[in-house]
Design a protein around this motif. Sequence first.
Motif, PDB file in Angstrom:
ATOM      1  N   LEU A  90       0.805  -1.224   0.000  1.00  0.00           N
ATOM      2  CA  LEU A  90       0.000   0.000   0.000  1.00  0.00           C
ATOM      3  C   LEU A  90       0.839   1.276   0.000  1.00  0.00           C
ATOM      4  O   LEU A  90       0.309   2.367  -0.010  1.00  0.00           O
ATOM      5  CB  LEU A  90      -0.931   0.011   1.222  1.00  0.00           C
ATOM      6  N   SER A  91       2.138   1.120   0.048  1.00  0.00           N
ATOM      7  CA  SER A  91       3.009   2.292   0.097  1.00  0.00           C
ATOM      8  C   SER A  91       2.826   3.161  -1.140  1.00  0.00           C
ATOM      9  O   SER A  91       2.734   2.666  -2.261  1.00  0.00           O
ATOM     10  CB  SER A  91       4.472   1.846   0.198  1.00  0.00           C
ATOM     11  N   PRO A  92       2.781   4.495  -0.981  1.00  0.00           N
ATOM     12  CA  PRO A  92       2.672   5.388  -2.149  1.00  0.00           C
ATOM     13  C   PRO A  92       3.846   5.211  -3.110  1.00  0.00           C
ATOM     14  O   PRO A  92       3.736   5.487  -4.300  1.00  0.00           O
ATOM     15  CB  PRO A  92       2.667   6.784  -1.520  1.00  0.00           C
ATOM     16  N   ASN A  93       4.989   4.742  -2.562  1.00  0.00           N
ATOM     17  CA  ASN A  93       6.182   4.556  -3.380  1.00  0.00           C
ATOM     18  C   ASN A  93       6.371   3.092  -3.792  1.00  0.00           C
ATOM     19  O   ASN A  93       7.476   2.684  -4.138  1.00  0.00           O
ATOM     20  CB  ASN A  93       7.416   5.034  -2.599  1.00  0.00           C
ATOM     21  N   CYS A 129     -10.264  -4.959  -1.232  1.00  0.00           N
ATOM     22  CA  CYS A 129      -8.854  -5.132  -0.899  1.00  0.00           C
ATOM     23  C   CYS A 129      -8.025  -5.335  -2.165  1.00  0.00           C
ATOM     24  O   CYS A 129      -6.970  -4.712  -2.338  1.00  0.00           O
ATOM     25  CB  CYS A 129      -8.699  -6.341   0.026  1.00  0.00           C
ATOM     26  N   LEU A 130      -8.485  -6.198  -3.060  1.00  0.00           N
ATOM     27  CA  LEU A 130      -7.755  -6.465  -4.300  1.00  0.00           C
ATOM     28  C   LEU A 130      -7.661  -5.209  -5.158  1.00  0.00           C
ATOM     29  O   LEU A 130      -6.616  -4.939  -5.770  1.00  0.00           O
ATOM     30  CB  LEU A 130      -8.444  -7.587  -5.085  1.00  0.00           C
ATOM     31  N   ARG A 131      -8.724  -4.441  -5.210  1.00  0.00           N
ATOM     32  CA  ARG A 131      -8.707  -3.207  -6.005  1.00  0.00           C
ATOM     33  C   ARG A 131      -7.726  -2.196  -5.431  1.00  0.00           C
ATOM     34  O   ARG A 131      -7.066  -1.448  -6.164  1.00  0.00           O
ATOM     35  CB  ARG A 131     -10.110  -2.602  -6.048  1.00  0.00           C
ATOM     36  N   THR A 132      -7.638  -2.143  -4.108  1.00  0.00           N
ATOM     37  CA  THR A 132      -6.735  -1.203  -3.464  1.00  0.00           C
ATOM     38  C   THR A 132      -5.273  -1.572  -3.726  1.00  0.00           C
ATOM     39  O   THR A 132      -4.440  -0.712  -4.000  1.00  0.00           O
ATOM     40  CB  THR A 132      -6.999  -1.169  -1.948  1.00  0.00           C
ATOM     41  N   VAL A 133      -4.976  -2.860  -3.635  1.00  0.00           N
ATOM     42  CA  VAL A 133      -3.596  -3.311  -3.800  1.00  0.00           C
ATOM     43  C   VAL A 133      -3.164  -3.287  -5.264  1.00  0.00           C
ATOM     44  O   VAL A 133      -2.081  -2.803  -5.607  1.00  0.00           O
ATOM     45  CB  VAL A 133      -3.419  -4.732  -3.221  1.00  0.00           C
ATOM     46  N   PHE A 134      -4.023  -3.817  -6.148  1.00  0.00           N
ATOM     47  CA  PHE A 134      -3.611  -4.022  -7.533  1.00  0.00           C
ATOM     48  C   PHE A 134      -4.196  -3.015  -8.516  1.00  0.00           C
ATOM     49  O   PHE A 134      -3.897  -3.066  -9.703  1.00  0.00           O
ATOM     50  CB  PHE A 134      -4.000  -5.441  -7.978  1.00  0.00           C
ATOM     51  N   GLY A 135      -5.030  -2.131  -8.028  1.00  0.00           N
ATOM     52  CA  GLY A 135      -5.676  -1.186  -8.920  1.00  0.00           C
ATOM     53  C   GLY A 135      -7.031  -1.694  -9.372  1.00  0.00           C
ATOM     54  O   GLY A 135      -7.337  -2.894  -9.300  1.00  0.00           O
ATOM     55  N   PRO A 140      -5.666  -5.956  10.171  1.00  0.00           N
ATOM     56  CA  PRO A 140      -6.944  -5.447   9.664  1.00  0.00           C
ATOM     57  C   PRO A 140      -6.750  -4.679   8.367  1.00  0.00           C
ATOM     58  O   PRO A 140      -5.627  -4.291   8.024  1.00  0.00           O
ATOM     59  CB  PRO A 140      -7.401  -4.507  10.782  1.00  0.00           C
ATOM     60  N   PHE A 141      -7.847  -4.486   7.649  1.00  0.00           N
ATOM     61  CA  PHE A 141      -7.784  -3.637   6.474  1.00  0.00           C
ATOM     62  C   PHE A 141      -7.459  -2.212   6.917  1.00  0.00           C
ATOM     63  O   PHE A 141      -7.803  -1.791   8.023  1.00  0.00           O
ATOM     64  CB  PHE A 141      -9.133  -3.624   5.747  1.00  0.00           C
ATOM     65  N   PRO A 142      -6.784  -1.449   6.068  1.00  0.00           N
ATOM     66  CA  PRO A 142      -6.584  -0.024   6.382  1.00  0.00           C
ATOM     67  C   PRO A 142      -7.917   0.658   6.640  1.00  0.00           C
ATOM     68  O   PRO A 142      -8.962   0.194   6.172  1.00  0.00           O
ATOM     69  CB  PRO A 142      -5.915   0.503   5.101  1.00  0.00           C
ATOM     70  N   LYS A 143      -7.891   1.746   7.365  1.00  0.00           N
ATOM     71  CA  LYS A 143      -9.122   2.387   7.805  1.00  0.00           C
ATOM     72  C   LYS A 143     -10.019   2.814   6.652  1.00  0.00           C
ATOM     73  O   LYS A 143     -11.231   2.905   6.805  1.00  0.00           O
ATOM     74  CB  LYS A 143      -8.790   3.588   8.689  1.00  0.00           C
ATOM     75  N   HIS A 144      -9.407   3.071   5.483  1.00  0.00           N
ATOM     76  CA  HIS A 144     -10.243   3.538   4.377  1.00  0.00           C
ATOM     77  C   HIS A 144     -10.937   2.375   3.676  1.00  0.00           C
ATOM     78  O   HIS A 144     -11.725   2.576   2.775  1.00  0.00           O
ATOM     79  CB  HIS A 144      -9.407   4.332   3.376  1.00  0.00           C
ATOM     80  N   ILE A 145     -10.616   1.131   4.085  1.00  0.00           N
ATOM     81  CA  ILE A 145     -11.329  -0.029   3.540  1.00  0.00           C
ATOM     82  C   ILE A 145     -12.244  -0.552   4.624  1.00  0.00           C
ATOM     83  O   ILE A 145     -11.789  -0.958   5.682  1.00  0.00           O
ATOM     84  CB  ILE A 145     -10.355  -1.132   3.093  1.00  0.00           C
ATOM     85  N   HIS A 146     -13.508  -0.535   4.398  1.00  0.00           N
ATOM     86  CA  HIS A 146     -14.471  -0.918   5.418  1.00  0.00           C
ATOM     87  C   HIS A 146     -14.880  -2.377   5.259  1.00  0.00           C
ATOM     88  O   HIS A 146     -15.214  -2.835   4.174  1.00  0.00           O
ATOM     89  CB  HIS A 146     -15.729  -0.034   5.329  1.00  0.00           C
ATOM     90  N   CYS A 147     -14.776  -3.120   6.336  1.00  0.00           N
ATOM     91  CA  CYS A 147     -15.223  -4.508   6.330  1.00  0.00           C
ATOM     92  C   CYS A 147     -16.654  -4.549   6.839  1.00  0.00           C
ATOM     93  O   CYS A 147     -16.916  -4.132   7.966  1.00  0.00           O
ATOM     94  CB  CYS A 147     -14.316  -5.369   7.198  1.00  0.00           C
ATOM     95  N   HIS A 148     -17.559  -5.028   6.029  1.00  0.00           N
ATOM     96  CA  HIS A 148     -18.975  -5.023   6.399  1.00  0.00           C
ATOM     97  C   HIS A 148     -19.428  -6.345   7.006  1.00  0.00           C
ATOM     98  O   HIS A 148     -20.602  -6.566   7.203  1.00  0.00           O
ATOM     99  CB  HIS A 148     -19.824  -4.732   5.165  1.00  0.00           C
TER     100      HIS A 148
END
Length: 358
Positions: free
Chosen positions: A18-21, A144-150, A343-351
């Motif tokens: 998840l690093s910006p770099n 989660c997959l969208r966040t990691v891989f786009g 846990p998922f980062p705070k911007h990813i909500h687990c429902h």
Amino acid sequence: MLPPKVQSDLLGKWDLLLSPNRNSTLITYLHTSHKRFITEATDLLKKRSLLNEVVVTKNVSSINIVGDLHGNWDCLKQAMISGKEPSETNLWIFNGDFVGSGAFSIDVLATLCRLLVEHPGCVFLNRGNNECARTSKECGFQECLRTVFGEEMGTALWGDCVSLFKHLPLASVVSFPDSDPTTTRSWFVTHSGILHPNASLSTIRNAERHDCSDATDVLKQLLWSRPSNENGTHLSAYSGGVHSMVWGPDISSEFVKVNEFSLIIRSHDSTDRGYSITHNGRVLTVFSSATELCPVPCFYRNEFIEHHHGLVPLPRLCPSASVLYEILTSSTVTPYKTTNPTPFPKHIHCHCCVNSCG
């Protein structure tokens, strides 16, 4: 350490992913690797029955059964460290809910697929209720997959996972052909529940390969139902979009009698010590992901001495493990120390909740 073939410098490193770099080349490599093994496992499972036949011959020295992992990479790693690499003498059954609210669900799933592909006669996967398009989406797996891989690669990879889910076996029958023929030694291993005693096991073999979103009675019974202390069957509370069955000691007694089983091994429900034994020793529940409700996750390991299937218990060699002896005097249920799943980062909500993502 994990078996060499399943190691990766990126596995379980959420901060790096998840690093910006973050290095896009590494992300693409990991995506390609995960996709490859998920696709290869899907192709393999398409040719197989939905009922695994696990034959424990006299050459098998041990069998390991892992319950819910829910994307907990640390728990999978600890189980593999304790149970050793799969081989013809060391069999593994992973009993569903590989993905869930843990941040490393795709790592866990892809690793299990790789183990299946590289050890096809030694590793067996059972489907869990989380191996479903709707449930995995509600648990945050797709996001989660969208966040990691786009957006594009993540959505495509999630689609590959959903295709895999439909072909995962629904249960495993563990048999011991070299044991005393007068003694019942077969085990029924499934994620959650059992079939109605009047139903044949061919019902599982011939089941249609559905997504759980269109759950058939067979899927509801095997992936969602759970044992009860009350005799008979009745519908449980509406959970995770499914009305599932609850079955009592009389039902499990009839099921093992009709099908000549000695034990039902299931997962699905977390317990404070990682396992429970109910229905007069007929039902063993094993939960393998550390959570607030399950601070001591377990996996089930049975070691056979001198190639005899008397199933004599051995003390665990893992220094962090202690052997728990209960009704199942022929086996060990091994807890291991680990951390709660990242846990998922705070911007990813687990429902999800315990019932809908259990």
